[in-house]
Write a protein that holds these residues in place. Structure first.
Motif, PDB file in Angstrom:
ATOM      1  N   THR A 228       0.856  -1.187   0.000  1.00  0.00           N
ATOM      2  CA  THR A 228       0.000   0.000   0.000  1.00  0.00           C
ATOM      3  C   THR A 228       0.889   1.232   0.000  1.00  0.00           C
ATOM      4  O   THR A 228       1.828   1.335   0.803  1.00  0.00           O
ATOM      5  CB  THR A 228      -0.920   0.021   1.239  1.00  0.00           C
ATOM      6  OG1 THR A 228      -1.745  -1.141   1.231  1.00  0.00           O
ATOM      7  CG2 THR A 228      -1.793   1.268   1.233  1.00  0.00           C
ATOM      8  N   VAL A 229       0.618   2.155  -0.907  1.00  0.00           N
ATOM      9  CA  VAL A 229       1.412   3.380  -1.007  1.00  0.00           C
ATOM     10  C   VAL A 229       0.860   4.414  -0.020  1.00  0.00           C
ATOM     11  O   VAL A 229      -0.357   4.625   0.062  1.00  0.00           O
ATOM     12  CB  VAL A 229       1.388   3.928  -2.448  1.00  0.00           C
ATOM     13  CG1 VAL A 229       2.075   5.282  -2.532  1.00  0.00           C
ATOM     14  CG2 VAL A 229       2.050   2.926  -3.396  1.00  0.00           C
ATOM     15  N   THR A 234       6.299   6.404   0.905  1.00  0.00           N
ATOM     16  CA  THR A 234       6.770   5.055   1.203  1.00  0.00           C
ATOM     17  C   THR A 234       5.662   4.059   0.861  1.00  0.00           C
ATOM     18  O   THR A 234       4.532   4.449   0.534  1.00  0.00           O
ATOM     19  CB  THR A 234       7.154   4.914   2.683  1.00  0.00           C
ATOM     20  OG1 THR A 234       5.972   5.060   3.502  1.00  0.00           O
ATOM     21  CG2 THR A 234       8.177   5.971   3.071  1.00  0.00           C
ATOM     22  N   ALA A 235       5.985   2.789   0.935  1.00  0.00           N
ATOM     23  CA  ALA A 235       4.997   1.741   0.689  1.00  0.00           C
ATOM     24  C   ALA A 235       5.318   0.553   1.579  1.00  0.00           C
ATOM     25  O   ALA A 235       6.491   0.271   1.864  1.00  0.00           O
ATOM     26  CB  ALA A 235       4.995   1.323  -0.781  1.00  0.00           C
ATOM     27  N   SER A 236       4.294  -0.146   2.009  1.00  0.00           N
ATOM     28  CA  SER A 236       4.516  -1.326   2.844  1.00  0.00           C
ATOM     29  C   SER A 236       3.334  -2.271   2.696  1.00  0.00           C
ATOM     30  O   SER A 236       2.230  -1.868   2.317  1.00  0.00           O
ATOM     31  CB  SER A 236       4.698  -0.938   4.318  1.00  0.00           C
ATOM     32  OG  SER A 236       3.516  -0.318   4.817  1.00  0.00           O
ATOM     33  N   GLY A 237       3.593  -3.518   2.997  1.00  0.00           N
ATOM     34  CA  GLY A 237       2.517  -4.494   2.928  1.00  0.00           C
ATOM     35  C   GLY A 237       3.038  -5.907   3.092  1.00  0.00           C
ATOM     36  O   GLY A 237       4.250  -6.150   3.163  1.00  0.00           O
ATOM     37  N   GLU A 358       3.870 -14.193   6.986  1.00  0.00           N
ATOM     38  CA  GLU A 358       3.881 -13.356   8.184  1.00  0.00           C
ATOM     39  C   GLU A 358       4.893 -12.218   8.057  1.00  0.00           C
ATOM     40  O   GLU A 358       5.063 -11.438   8.993  1.00  0.00           O
ATOM     41  CB  GLU A 358       4.219 -14.204   9.415  1.00  0.00           C
ATOM     42  CG  GLU A 358       3.203 -15.298   9.720  1.00  0.00           C
ATOM     43  CD  GLU A 358       3.613 -16.142  10.911  1.00  0.00           C
ATOM     44  OE1 GLU A 358       3.503 -15.648  12.052  1.00  0.00           O
ATOM     45  OE2 GLU A 358       4.046 -17.289  10.703  1.00  0.00           O
ATOM     46  N   PHE A 359       5.553 -12.119   6.923  1.00  0.00           N
ATOM     47  CA  PHE A 359       6.545 -11.073   6.684  1.00  0.00           C
ATOM     48  C   PHE A 359       5.869  -9.827   6.125  1.00  0.00           C
ATOM     49  O   PHE A 359       4.854  -9.905   5.438  1.00  0.00           O
ATOM     50  CB  PHE A 359       7.585 -11.546   5.663  1.00  0.00           C
ATOM     51  CG  PHE A 359       8.635 -12.472   6.219  1.00  0.00           C
ATOM     52  CD1 PHE A 359       9.977 -12.230   5.974  1.00  0.00           C
ATOM     53  CD2 PHE A 359       8.288 -13.591   6.959  1.00  0.00           C
ATOM     54  CE1 PHE A 359      10.956 -13.080   6.456  1.00  0.00           C
ATOM     55  CE2 PHE A 359       9.265 -14.454   7.444  1.00  0.00           C
ATOM     56  CZ  PHE A 359      10.598 -14.192   7.195  1.00  0.00           C
ATOM     57  N   THR A 360       6.488  -8.681   6.404  1.00  0.00           N
ATOM     58  CA  THR A 360       6.056  -7.396   5.844  1.00  0.00           C
ATOM     59  C   THR A 360       7.236  -6.757   5.121  1.00  0.00           C
ATOM     60  O   THR A 360       8.359  -6.739   5.644  1.00  0.00           O
ATOM     61  CB  THR A 360       5.555  -6.445   6.946  1.00  0.00           C
ATOM     62  OG1 THR A 360       4.404  -7.014   7.576  1.00  0.00           O
ATOM     63  CG2 THR A 360       5.177  -5.087   6.367  1.00  0.00           C
ATOM     64  N   LEU A 361       6.972  -6.262   3.928  1.00  0.00           N
ATOM     65  CA  LEU A 361       7.983  -5.541   3.147  1.00  0.00           C
ATOM     66  C   LEU A 361       7.731  -4.045   3.273  1.00  0.00           C
ATOM     67  O   LEU A 361       6.595  -3.594   3.110  1.00  0.00           O
ATOM     68  CB  LEU A 361       7.915  -5.971   1.686  1.00  0.00           C
ATOM     69  CG  LEU A 361       8.864  -5.262   0.716  1.00  0.00           C
ATOM     70  CD1 LEU A 361      10.315  -5.642   1.008  1.00  0.00           C
ATOM     71  CD2 LEU A 361       8.504  -5.595  -0.729  1.00  0.00           C
ATOM     72  N   THR A 362       8.765  -3.279   3.559  1.00  0.00           N
ATOM     73  CA  THR A 362       8.677  -1.818   3.635  1.00  0.00           C
ATOM     74  C   THR A 362       9.674  -1.217   2.655  1.00  0.00           C
ATOM     75  O   THR A 362      10.839  -1.620   2.615  1.00  0.00           O
ATOM     76  CB  THR A 362       8.984  -1.320   5.059  1.00  0.00           C
ATOM     77  OG1 THR A 362       8.031  -1.887   5.969  1.00  0.00           O
ATOM     78  CG2 THR A 362       8.903   0.199   5.134  1.00  0.00           C
ATOM     79  N   VAL A 363       9.203  -0.259   1.854  1.00  0.00           N
ATOM     80  CA  VAL A 363      10.048   0.384   0.857  1.00  0.00           C
ATOM     81  C   VAL A 363      10.023   1.889   1.091  1.00  0.00           C
ATOM     82  O   VAL A 363       8.950   2.500   1.142  1.00  0.00           O
ATOM     83  CB  VAL A 363       9.565   0.073  -0.575  1.00  0.00           C
ATOM     84  CG1 VAL A 363      10.525   0.677  -1.595  1.00  0.00           C
ATOM     85  CG2 VAL A 363       9.435  -1.429  -0.792  1.00  0.00           C
ATOM     86  N   THR A 364      11.189   2.476   1.260  1.00  0.00           N
ATOM     87  CA  THR A 364      11.335   3.918   1.381  1.00  0.00           C
ATOM     88  C   THR A 364      12.170   4.393   0.196  1.00  0.00           C
ATOM     89  O   THR A 364      12.697   3.577  -0.557  1.00  0.00           O
ATOM     90  CB  THR A 364      12.035   4.295   2.704  1.00  0.00           C
ATOM     91  OG1 THR A 364      13.404   3.844   2.651  1.00  0.00           O
ATOM     92  CG2 THR A 364      11.345   3.639   3.898  1.00  0.00           C
ATOM     93  N   PRO A 365      12.318   5.713   0.008  1.00  0.00           N
ATOM     94  CA  PRO A 365      13.106   6.182  -1.132  1.00  0.00           C
ATOM     95  C   PRO A 365      14.546   5.689  -1.154  1.00  0.00           C
ATOM     96  O   PRO A 365      15.174   5.669  -2.213  1.00  0.00           O
ATOM     97  CB  PRO A 365      13.041   7.711  -0.990  1.00  0.00           C
ATOM     98  CG  PRO A 365      11.742   7.957  -0.293  1.00  0.00           C
ATOM     99  CD  PRO A 365      11.609   6.828   0.676  1.00  0.00           C
TER     100      PRO A 365
END
Length: 372
Positions: A228-229, A234-237, A358-365
């Motif tokens: 989700t943006v 950032t985006a995570s999910g 059960e993992f979460t991915l987080t993306v920042t710039p």
């Protein structure tokens, strides 16, 4: 050609029964799109038992061509970047570079994209055009932009879609850059794997929008992530599980290793964990979190089989071998590669080895991180 209708219906029934097709709109879209239309140029089948792997062409009109089009399996449509089935007589032993993904995975991803009737969608990698046609059947041509990196693949998809009077916005270019001309999007879906999520995808997605992509590594394990943006760029999910595998986007494939380092150098110790753990998909995926740029090869040195991990970016490497039932690791370079892997795996084991969903991915710039 025999009637494709019974084969098509049989595939739809199977995908409904196994839970792939879950909602009426996608069932109707799947019923409206005939897969064999996107395989008119044929495909390659793996030659059973061939070592190294070999492929042989199956062309329109050959025995089992139509039946195979409606099997729930991925079908290779291009090899070595340029070679299509009509180019080959006999066998070819090169790496596949484009395919028609198995329908169950295509439709599972489309269901997991959670589109709304007015969603504007960017599809990364047009491929044969099959998934593009499904999106058009569900949402309408004006809502779909699809981008393909390979000019020849893009041209064939454009022709195939036009033959069926389907005219979305089709772009030839680097899908890792998105398509700013049609942005912003409510949804982005990638039918190739990426090593890291491109910043452009996040920038071109509306806040609250979703990105569905496969995160893959150079050790060969990958998983589907739905991000989700957020308003802050950032985006995570979550990872969605299921050992989803796609070819890596060509710019994200690992670089050639070139000249190998001196594998007789470095310091040795007894390894806490051996390389045999890498045969497990989930463990291999977790290891990629500790060594995202590592590649694995097996070598025979001085009569001993060694599993060697090499980080082409940093030059760090680790070689492991069995000595009387215990694993010995030898390492050298800017960092102790196997130390980092063992530490990362120990944290995962201490947490109870949570499953990948059960993992979460987080993306920042500036970075991408996985958490459990």
């Amino acid at each position: 050609m025999s009637d494709p209708a019974p084969l098509h219906q049989q595939l739809l029934d199977a995908l409904t029964a196994d839970g792939t097709l879950r909602t009426r709109p996608w069932k109707e879209a799947a019923a409206a799109v005939l897969r064999h239309e996107f395989l008119q140029g044929g495909f390659f089948r793996r030659v059973e038992g061939a070592v190294p792997a070999a492929w042989e062409p199956i062309l329109n009109g050959d025995n089992n061509w139509l039946t195979t089009c409606y099997q729930n399996e991925s079908l290779i449509t291009q090899i070595a970047g340029t070679i299509v089935p009509a180019d080959i007589q006999g066998r070819i032993m090169r790496e596949p570079t484009s395919s028609s993904t198995l329908p169950s995975l295509v439709l599972r991803m489309l269901e997991d994209l959670h589109v709304q009737p007015d969603s504007q969608v960017l599809e990364i990698r047009t491929g044969t055009g099959y998934s593009t046609a499904l999106l058009c059947a569900r949402l309408g041509e004006s809502h779909i932009t699809s981008i393909e990196y390979d000019e020849d693949v893009a041209a064939r998809a454009r022709t195939t879609l036009a033959r069926q009077a389907i005219f979305p916005t089709l772009v030839t270019g680097d899908g890792l850059l998105g398509c700013d001309e049609s942005a912003p999007y409510d949804r982005i879906i990638a039918t190739c794997a990426v090593h890291t999520v491109p910043t452009a995808w996040i920038e071109q997605t509306k806040p609250g929008g979703l990105i569905l992509t496969t995160i893959g590594g150079w050790l060969g394990a990958s998983e589907l992530a739905r991000l989700t943006v957020h308003d802050d760029g950032t985006a995570s999910g979550p990872l969605l599980g299921g050992q989803v595998s796609f070819m890596l986007a060509r710019p994200h494939t690992p670089p050639p290793l070139g000249l190998l380092p001196d594998l007789s150098a470095g310091k040795e110790r007894e390894a806490v964990i051996g390389p045999d753990v890498l045969s497990d998909w989930a463990t291999r995926f977790v290891v990629q979190g500790a060594a995202p740029k590592a590649q694995l090869l097996t070598m025979n040195r001085e009569g001993c089989t060694e599993d060697v991990l090499i980080d082409a970016a940093s030059g760090s490497w680790a070689a492991l071998y069995d000595e009387g039932g215990r694993w010995i690791v030898r390492q050298d370079g800017p960092e102790n590669l196997w130390d980092s892997i063992e530490e990362h795996l120990s944290h995962w084991h201490a947490a109870g080895t949570p499953t990948l969903d059960e993992f979460t991915l987080t993306v920042t710039p500036d970075r991408q991180s996985l958490h459990w």
